[in-house]
Scaffold this active site. Structure first.
Site, PDB file in Angstrom:
ATOM      1  N   ASP A 124       9.542 -14.365   1.999  1.00  0.00           N
ATOM      2  CA  ASP A 124      10.972 -14.260   2.321  1.00  0.00           C
ATOM      3  C   ASP A 124      11.733 -13.305   1.391  1.00  0.00           C
ATOM      4  O   ASP A 124      12.858 -12.920   1.693  1.00  0.00           O
ATOM      5  CB  ASP A 124      11.633 -15.641   2.230  1.00  0.00           C
ATOM      6  CG  ASP A 124      11.094 -16.611   3.258  1.00  0.00           C
ATOM      7  OD1 ASP A 124      10.441 -16.156   4.208  1.00  0.00           O
ATOM      8  OD2 ASP A 124      11.308 -17.827   3.097  1.00  0.00           O
TER       9      ASP A 124
ATOM     10  N   MET B  80      10.340 -15.162  10.276  1.00  0.00           N
ATOM     11  CA  MET B  80      10.686 -16.168   9.265  1.00  0.00           C
ATOM     12  C   MET B  80      11.877 -15.719   8.436  1.00  0.00           C
ATOM     13  O   MET B  80      12.302 -14.560   8.501  1.00  0.00           O
ATOM     14  CB  MET B  80       9.488 -16.482   8.398  1.00  0.00           C
ATOM     15  CG  MET B  80       8.508 -17.410   9.097  1.00  0.00           C
ATOM     16  SD  MET B  80       7.173 -17.909   8.025  1.00  0.00           S
ATOM     17  CE  MET B  80       6.375 -19.152   9.050  1.00  0.00           C
ATOM     18  N   GLY B  81      12.368 -16.610   7.626  1.00  0.00           N
ATOM     19  CA  GLY B  81      13.561 -16.335   6.813  1.00  0.00           C
ATOM     20  C   GLY B  81      14.535 -17.473   7.019  1.00  0.00           C
ATOM     21  O   GLY B  81      15.356 -17.465   7.916  1.00  0.00           O
TER      22      GLY B  81
ATOM     23  N   GLU C 297      14.643 -16.899  11.634  1.00  0.00           N
ATOM     24  CA  GLU C 297      14.629 -18.300  12.091  1.00  0.00           C
ATOM     25  C   GLU C 297      15.869 -19.074  11.640  1.00  0.00           C
ATOM     26  O   GLU C 297      16.291 -20.012  12.290  1.00  0.00           O
ATOM     27  CB  GLU C 297      13.370 -19.002  11.580  1.00  0.00           C
ATOM     28  CG  GLU C 297      13.306 -19.053  10.059  1.00  0.00           C
ATOM     29  CD  GLU C 297      12.075 -19.728   9.485  1.00  0.00           C
ATOM     30  OE1 GLU C 297      11.308 -20.317  10.249  1.00  0.00           O
ATOM     31  OE2 GLU C 297      11.898 -19.658   8.261  1.00  0.00           O
TER      32      GLU C 297
ATOM     33  N   HIS D  50       3.314 -18.147  11.681  1.00  0.00           N
ATOM     34  CA  HIS D  50       2.424 -17.954  10.529  1.00  0.00           C
ATOM     35  C   HIS D  50       1.620 -16.661  10.595  1.00  0.00           C
ATOM     36  O   HIS D  50       0.965 -16.300   9.610  1.00  0.00           O
ATOM     37  CB  HIS D  50       1.503 -19.165  10.381  1.00  0.00           C
ATOM     38  CG  HIS D  50       2.279 -20.418  10.118  1.00  0.00           C
ATOM     39  ND1 HIS D  50       2.357 -21.445  11.009  1.00  0.00           N
ATOM     40  CD2 HIS D  50       3.062 -20.765   9.072  1.00  0.00           C
ATOM     41  CE1 HIS D  50       3.143 -22.394  10.517  1.00  0.00           C
ATOM     42  NE2 HIS D  50       3.591 -22.011   9.348  1.00  0.00           N
TER      43      HIS D  50
ATOM     44  N   GLN E 285       2.839 -13.923  10.393  1.00  0.00           N
ATOM     45  CA  GLN E 285       3.468 -13.078   9.357  1.00  0.00           C
ATOM     46  C   GLN E 285       2.923 -13.328   7.957  1.00  0.00           C
ATOM     47  O   GLN E 285       3.069 -12.520   7.060  1.00  0.00           O
ATOM     48  CB  GLN E 285       4.970 -13.385   9.243  1.00  0.00           C
ATOM     49  CG  GLN E 285       5.793 -13.025  10.399  1.00  0.00           C
ATOM     50  CD  GLN E 285       7.016 -13.908  10.494  1.00  0.00           C
ATOM     51  OE1 GLN E 285       8.069 -13.551   9.996  1.00  0.00           O
ATOM     52  NE2 GLN E 285       6.908 -15.056  11.137  1.00  0.00           N
ATOM     53  N   ARG E 286       2.359 -14.520   7.754  1.00  0.00           N
ATOM     54  CA  ARG E 286       1.908 -14.881   6.403  1.00  0.00           C
ATOM     55  C   ARG E 286       0.409 -14.694   6.239  1.00  0.00           C
ATOM     56  O   ARG E 286      -0.107 -14.781   5.124  1.00  0.00           O
ATOM     57  CB  ARG E 286       2.214 -16.360   6.128  1.00  0.00           C
ATOM     58  CG  ARG E 286       3.642 -16.703   6.027  1.00  0.00           C
ATOM     59  CD  ARG E 286       3.907 -17.874   5.111  1.00  0.00           C
ATOM     60  NE  ARG E 286       3.109 -19.051   5.267  1.00  0.00           N
ATOM     61  CZ  ARG E 286       3.599 -20.278   5.487  1.00  0.00           C
ATOM     62  NH1 ARG E 286       4.887 -20.441   5.633  1.00  0.00           N
ATOM     63  NH2 ARG E 286       2.814 -21.310   5.550  1.00  0.00           N
TER      64      ARG E 286
HETATM   65  O1  F6P Z   1       9.129 -20.048   2.447  1.00  0.00           O
HETATM   66  C1  F6P Z   1       8.389 -19.224   3.261  1.00  0.00           C
HETATM   67  C2  F6P Z   1       8.440 -19.657   4.672  1.00  0.00           C
HETATM   68  O2  F6P Z   1       7.634 -18.710   5.264  1.00  0.00           O
HETATM   69  C3  F6P Z   1       9.816 -19.759   5.345  1.00  0.00           C
HETATM   70  O3  F6P Z   1      10.327 -18.541   5.785  1.00  0.00           O
HETATM   71  C4  F6P Z   1       9.543 -20.722   6.471  1.00  0.00           C
HETATM   72  O4  F6P Z   1      10.695 -21.393   6.903  1.00  0.00           O
HETATM   73  C5  F6P Z   1       8.558 -21.646   5.888  1.00  0.00           C
HETATM   74  O5  F6P Z   1       7.835 -20.906   4.910  1.00  0.00           O
HETATM   75  C6  F6P Z   1       7.654 -22.281   6.895  1.00  0.00           C
HETATM   76  O6  F6P Z   1       6.514 -22.759   6.303  1.00  0.00           O
HETATM   77  P1  F6P Z   1       5.553 -23.880   6.898  1.00  0.00           P
HETATM   78  O7  F6P Z   1       5.488 -23.666   8.370  1.00  0.00           O
HETATM   79  O8  F6P Z   1       4.272 -23.663   6.217  1.00  0.00           O
HETATM   80  O9  F6P Z   1       6.175 -25.184   6.545  1.00  0.00           O
END
Ligand code: F6P
Length: 351
Positions: free
Chosen positions: A130, A172-173, A224, A273, A275-276
């Site tokens: 983020d 995300m964000g 989001e 996810h 994005q991660r």
């Molecule tokens: O903090 C990083 C982040 O990617 C946020 O942007 C998002 O709201 C959150 O993690 C979601 O994470 P998870 O789905 O793993 O709970």
């Protein structure tokens, strides 16, 4: 003097975590001659004393891998009965002289409190896709994330054009619009919604409609956590251990509103996810490596209660409380400038 250093990764996974782990481990071992002990599952590992073996051999090639080889969780020791004392007990049992907590606002927040409340020798390393942590110019993971998001938005252009649709991309964000803004600008979005600014739905729909009339498609990028008047964005009322509501769903709701108000066929895609995940960018691999090495140097210097940060492209030790005090929200100059490109060629089209 020989030392034993614990390391954990907390919160959402993030490209570059393994680069930090490897950087810390290699510098601690090869330069300082210390031992490094992995704690599995973030603060859960610290509370329950769950360890994982990391050494020069099994981390040799992890710089190229996404996620975290020592696993993560959203456990908060302050929300567990006896959790904080259990962390202290684990430090003693494992004979740890220092603990490196790699994480975002929540993980570094716990590290900061453990330093203040219990005097634990903690060092933080800022992590979040983020990019919203204060005290550092940038966090690793962000670069990979915006590159993935931009590529996905590029893909959406293809379908939007072919089918003459409005496509909404939810990124995300939670509280900050860095990802939406950067990927939206790079992906030439016709509208970008960020949490820092309440969205005027009429303006959004009018801009999208104009873009659609001119170019026969439109792309909208929404964080989001964007604020859309009157729309409840809390998909799930359940809170996590750090009190966060699980967000998600703005893209779908937005698509319905846009379709109703513009009569243009509108669909939404949630990147979630995606994005991660995947391999970190070269930039994040190097940034993570620099921060991991810096964390080892900070242990040597006794910079307890501080975080390894990047300021003006130099590594610095910054107090953890600065990092977790306030969120680093989007630079609104970037957002204002991005509006110049909303529906980019509509002016020439209208003329
Ligand atoms: O903090 C990083 C982040 O990617 C946020 O942007 C998002 O709201 C959150 O993690 C979601 O994470 P998870 O789905 O793993 O709970």
């Amino acid at each position: 003097m020989s030392k034993r250093v614990g390391v954990l990764t907390g919160g959402g996974d993030c490209p570059g975590l393994n680069a930090v782990i490897r950087g810390l481990l290699y510098k601690a071992t090869k330069k300082y001659g210390w031992e490094v002990q992995g704690l599995r599952y973030g603060w859960k590992g610290a509370v329950e004393g769950i360890t994982i073996d990391i050494n020069l051999e099994n981390t040799e090639d992890i710089v190229r891998e996404g996620g975290t080889v020592i696993k993560s969780s959203r456990t908060n020791p302050y929300k567990i009965d006896g959790g904080v004392d259990a962390v202290c007990a684990t430090m003693e049992k494992l004979k740890l002289d220092a603990l490196v907590a790699i994480g975002g606002e929540d993980t570094c927040g716990v590290a900061s409190k453990l330093f203040t409340d219990k005097g634990i020798n903690v060092i933080g390393v800022p992590k979040t896709i983020d990019n919203d942590l204060s005290g550092t110019d940038v966090t690793f993971g962000f670069d990979t994330c915006i590159n993935i998001a931009t590529e996905m938005i590029d893909n959406l252009h293809t379908t939007a054009k072919s089918h003459e649709r409005v496509l909404v991309c939810e990124v995300m964000g939670r509280h900050a619009g860095w990802i939406a803004s950067y990927s939206g600008i790079a992906g030439n979005a016709d509208y970008i919604l960020v949490p820092e600014e309440e969205v005027d739905v009429d303006d959004l729909c009018a801009t999208v409609k104009k873009a659609y009339e001119c170019q026969e498609y439109a792309i909208v990028v929404a964080a989001e956590g964007a604020q859309l008047g009157g729309v409840d964005l809390t998909k799930d009322a359940e809170l996590d251990a750090f009190g966060h509501v699980k967000l998600g769903g703005i893209g779908e709701r937005l698509a319905k509103i846009i379709e109703e108000k513009t009569a243009c066929e509108t669909r939404s895609t949630v990147l979630g996810h995606i994005q991660r995940g995947g391999r970190p960018s070269a930039y994040d691999r190097v940034l993570g490596t620099r921060l991991g090495c810096k964390a080892a140097d900070m242990i040597e210097a006794g910079d307890w209660g501080k975080m390894a940060a990047i300021i003006g492209n130099q590594t610095e030790a910054v107090p953890l409380e600065v990092a977790v005090g306030t969120l680093k929200t989007l630079d609104m100059e970037i957002h204002e400038n991005s509006k110049l490109f909303f529906g980019a060629n509509k002016l020439t089209c209208a003329a």
